[in-house]
Enzyme design. Structure first.
Site, PDB file in Angstrom:
ATOM      1  N   ASP A  69       0.792  -1.312  -0.017  1.00  0.00           N
ATOM      2  CA  ASP A  69      -0.027  -0.032  -0.011  1.00  0.00           C
ATOM      3  C   ASP A  69       1.121   1.299  -0.053  1.00  0.00           C
ATOM      4  O   ASP A  69       1.960   1.197   0.659  1.00  0.00           O
ATOM      5  CB  ASP A  69      -0.997  -0.011   1.215  1.00  0.00           C
ATOM      6  N   GLU A 134      -0.078  -1.003   5.849  1.00  0.00           N
ATOM      7  CA  GLU A 134       1.253  -0.180   6.754  1.00  0.00           C
ATOM      8  C   GLU A 134       1.039   1.140   6.766  1.00  0.00           C
ATOM      9  O   GLU A 134       1.256   1.791   7.999  1.00  0.00           O
ATOM     10  CB  GLU A 134       2.758  -0.875   6.071  1.00  0.00           C
TER      11      GLU A 134
END
Length: 376
Positions: A69, A134
């Site tokens: 991400d 994250e």
């Protein structure tokens, strides 16, 4: 294989995996890992896709950890090149996630492909722990995968997180630990009133200011060989109704500690409460422990990494624990030795994020050399 690192990084960048989306990045990696003998396990928790891929069952167990991400781009018109183009221009690979951390993911994967092709019967095990959570609230990502592994007794011995650790040149900094992070949410109660009649009110801003001054000037510890002194920072203060003639009825303050191994989060909480009580405040205080400090001292992982960087770049790296938190904190709490090594961090989370293609090629070589040093 050299061009393969850049091509894979480009392909990952071209997938718009704004947190918590993965946008097919993990499947792209999984297909290649499976082709070189990894068992693939996809773990989906709520809105987050995670991958646990492992080759081998023996110790030592070495894990590459990272995230697919990325943070939002902001207005794309502000970018010199489209943020999901993966364009290479003048030796730079452009795009959101180039440095944080799709470049590292590409380098990890290609390094592993090379290594297992050369050493099909290598020592120990290699694994990949990849998440798409994250950059977000980090609730359903690495921490949930670690819970799953611990529940079935699967232990990581050593872990390299591909966060962009380098400062001025590739490999000049390795993070061999991180400070803990503790956030406090303070609400101080006063009595609302008219500014012309302060005797009929209690201004929580006035009441709280001396306590905040004391908190900001307190020496919490002096750090140690590996960690700087614990820091206290106020991040948000909110009070008032918006009107210029109203004394507010309450004040909200948010603050954060980045703390060393010289103090515990419980000790910090106790000391903050003691200071607030000394100032006779009517307050409510809640806490979030974002992460505990961890440290990986010299040993097989650190030494193999230092040696690999020296071999590839000629640099003697610096071991540091500064900076923010990462998913390494969740892995370290299991007893694993954890370090962070990745490209330069000058453009992370910025408009026009980019990474040197030469750096990515060298990073891949470093990762491969670390595997050589540990598992042959």
């Amino acid at each position: 294989m050299t061009n393969d690192v850049i091509a894979l990084a480009q392909a990952l960048i071209q997938r718009e995996s704004v947190t918590p989306e993965d946008a097919g990045c993990q499947q792209m990696m999984n297909d290649r890992l499976q082709a070189v003998g990894f068992n693939i396990e996809s773990l989906f928790f709520t809105d987050t896709l995670n991958t646990w891929a492992r080759k081998g069952t023996q110790s030592p167990h070495f894990c590459f950890a990272g995230h697919t991400d990325v943070v939002p781009t902001g207005p794309e018109k502000n970018w010199q090149y489209p943020p999901f183009s993966g364009l290479v221009e003048n030796g730079l690979l452009h795009g959101r996630g180039a440095a944080d951390m799709k470049g590292s993911l590409a380098a990890m994967l290609v390094a592993t492909e090379r290594f297992v092709t050369k050493h099909p019967d290598h020592k120990g095990s290699i694994s990949f722990l990849i998440t798409s959570d994250e950059e977000g609230p980090f609730i359903n990502g690495t921490t949930r995968v670690i819970d799953t592994l611990e529940a079935r007794g699967e232990k990581i011995d050593m872990c390299l997180v591909g966060e962009p650790s380098s400062r001025d040149v590739l490999g000049d900094v390795v993070k061999n630990g991180r400070r803990g992070s503790l956030t406090g949410f303070l609400t101080v109660k006063g009595i609302q009133g008219h500014v012309a009649y302060p005797q009929l009110a209690q201004n929580p801003i006035h009441l709280t200011t001396p306590a905040l001054t004391e908190l900001s000037q307190t020496v919490w510890d002096h750090g140690n060989e590996y960690f700087p002194a614990t820091s206290f920072q106020i991040s948000n203060i909110n009070g008032g109704t918006g009107a210029g003639n109203v004394i507010p009825g309450e004040l909200e303050v948010q603050f954060n500690f980045r703390f060393s191994t010289e103090v515990t989060h419980t000790q910090l909480q106790q000391r903050v409460n003691a200071i607030l009580q000394q100032h006779n405040l009517n307050y409510e205080l809640s806490w979030i422990v974002n992460g505990q400090p961890f440290l990986t001292e010299h040993g097989p992982l650190v030494d193999a990494t230092v040696k690999a960087i020296k071999s590839v770049t000629g640099l003697t790296t610096n071991l540091e624990t500064t900076g923010g938190t990462s998913d390494g904190r969740f892995i370290a709490q299991t007893g694993a030795k954890v370090i962070e090594l990745g490209p330069r961090n000058a453009t992370i989370h910025k408009v026009d994020e980019c990474v040197s293609t030469d750096d990515l090629i060298a990073l891949c070589d470093i990762y491969e050399q670390i595997l050589e040093n540990l598992l042959t």
